[in-house]
Write a protein that holds these residues in place. Structure first.
Motif, PDB file in Angstrom:
ATOM      1  N   ASP A   1       0.807  -1.222   0.000  1.00 27.50           N
ATOM      2  CA  ASP A   1       0.000   0.000   0.000  1.00 27.50           C
ATOM      3  C   ASP A   1       0.841   1.274   0.000  1.00 27.50           C
TER       4      ASP A   1
ATOM      5  N   HIS B   1       0.934   3.274  -2.616  1.00 27.24           N
ATOM      6  CA  HIS B   1      -0.015   4.181  -3.266  1.00 27.24           C
ATOM      7  C   HIS B   1       0.618   5.424  -3.879  1.00 27.24           C
TER       8      HIS B   1
ATOM      9  N   ASP C   1      -0.588  -2.566  -4.516  1.00 29.60           N
ATOM     10  CA  ASP C   1      -1.041  -1.194  -4.333  1.00 29.60           C
ATOM     11  C   ASP C   1       0.135  -0.215  -4.290  1.00 29.60           C
TER      12      ASP C   1
ATOM     13  N   ASP D   1      -1.583   4.563  -7.810  1.00 33.23           N
ATOM     14  CA  ASP D   1      -2.883   5.172  -7.540  1.00 33.23           C
ATOM     15  C   ASP D   1      -2.812   6.049  -6.294  1.00 33.23           C
ATOM     16  N   ARG D   2      -3.654   7.016  -6.231  1.00 34.76           N
ATOM     17  CA  ARG D   2      -3.764   7.989  -5.144  1.00 34.76           C
ATOM     18  C   ARG D   2      -2.632   9.004  -5.165  1.00 34.76           C
TER      19      ARG D   2
ATOM     20  N   GLY E   1       3.583   6.927  -8.747  1.00 40.22           N
ATOM     21  CA  GLY E   1       3.527   5.485  -8.929  1.00 40.22           C
ATOM     22  C   GLY E   1       4.552   4.963  -9.916  1.00 40.22           C
TER      23      GLY E   1
ATOM     24  N   ASN F   1      -5.012  -4.787  -5.783  1.00 37.44           N
ATOM     25  CA  ASN F   1      -6.276  -4.470  -6.444  1.00 37.44           C
ATOM     26  C   ASN F   1      -6.194  -3.174  -7.252  1.00 37.44           C
ATOM     27  N   HIS F   2      -5.327  -2.236  -6.876  1.00 36.31           N
ATOM     28  CA  HIS F   2      -5.198  -0.998  -7.649  1.00 36.31           C
ATOM     29  C   HIS F   2      -4.486  -1.263  -8.979  1.00 36.31           C
ATOM     30  N   GLU F   3      -3.458  -2.102  -8.981  1.00 33.50           N
ATOM     31  CA  GLU F   3      -2.809  -2.476 -10.235  1.00 33.50           C
ATOM     32  C   GLU F   3      -3.774  -3.271 -11.113  1.00 33.50           C
TER      33      GLU F   3
ATOM     34  N   MET G   1      -6.996  -3.091 -11.143  1.00 33.89           N
ATOM     35  CA  MET G   1      -7.995  -2.146 -11.657  1.00 33.89           C
ATOM     36  C   MET G   1      -7.447  -1.413 -12.879  1.00 33.89           C
ATOM     37  N   MET G   2      -6.197  -0.965 -12.826  1.00 31.82           N
ATOM     38  CA  MET G   2      -5.614  -0.230 -13.956  1.00 31.82           C
ATOM     39  C   MET G   2      -5.424  -1.148 -15.168  1.00 31.82           C
TER      40      MET G   2
ATOM     41  N   TYR H   1      -8.923  -1.721 -16.765  1.00 32.14           N
ATOM     42  CA  TYR H   1      -9.699  -0.532 -17.150  1.00 32.14           C
ATOM     43  C   TYR H   1      -9.682  -0.326 -18.627  1.00 32.14           C
TER      44      TYR H   1
END
Length: 70
Positions: free
Chosen positions: A7, A9, A35, A38-39, A43, A62-64, A66-67, A70
């Motif tokens: 995390d 981020h 993670d 993002d945010r 990154g 989960n952020h990777e 998601m990207m 997408y």
């Protein structure tokens, strides 16, 4: 020595502080449990740093994921 972090981020300065705190050596192993992006704004810099280190292994969070989807 083995280290685990997650995390990050996109907060490159905090990531660098953590590396400094643990005094990561080439003989150590760092596992980053996702993670990284993002945010925060940095990154890409974090990913580039991790890829340049032979003693670091990163996993998608989960952020990777998601990207990528997408």
């Amino acid at each position: 020595m083995y280290y685990i972090m997650s995390d990050i981020h996109g907060l490159y300065q905090r990531y660098q502080v953590m590396l400094s705190e643990i005094a990561l050596k080439e003989t150590d192993h760092l596992f980053v449990l996702g993670d990284m992006i993002d945010r925060g704004p940095d990154g890409i810099e974090i990913l580039q740093d991790l890829m340049a280190r032979k003693n670091c292994v990163s996993f998608l969070g989960n952020h990777e994921h998601m990207m990528l989807t997408y």
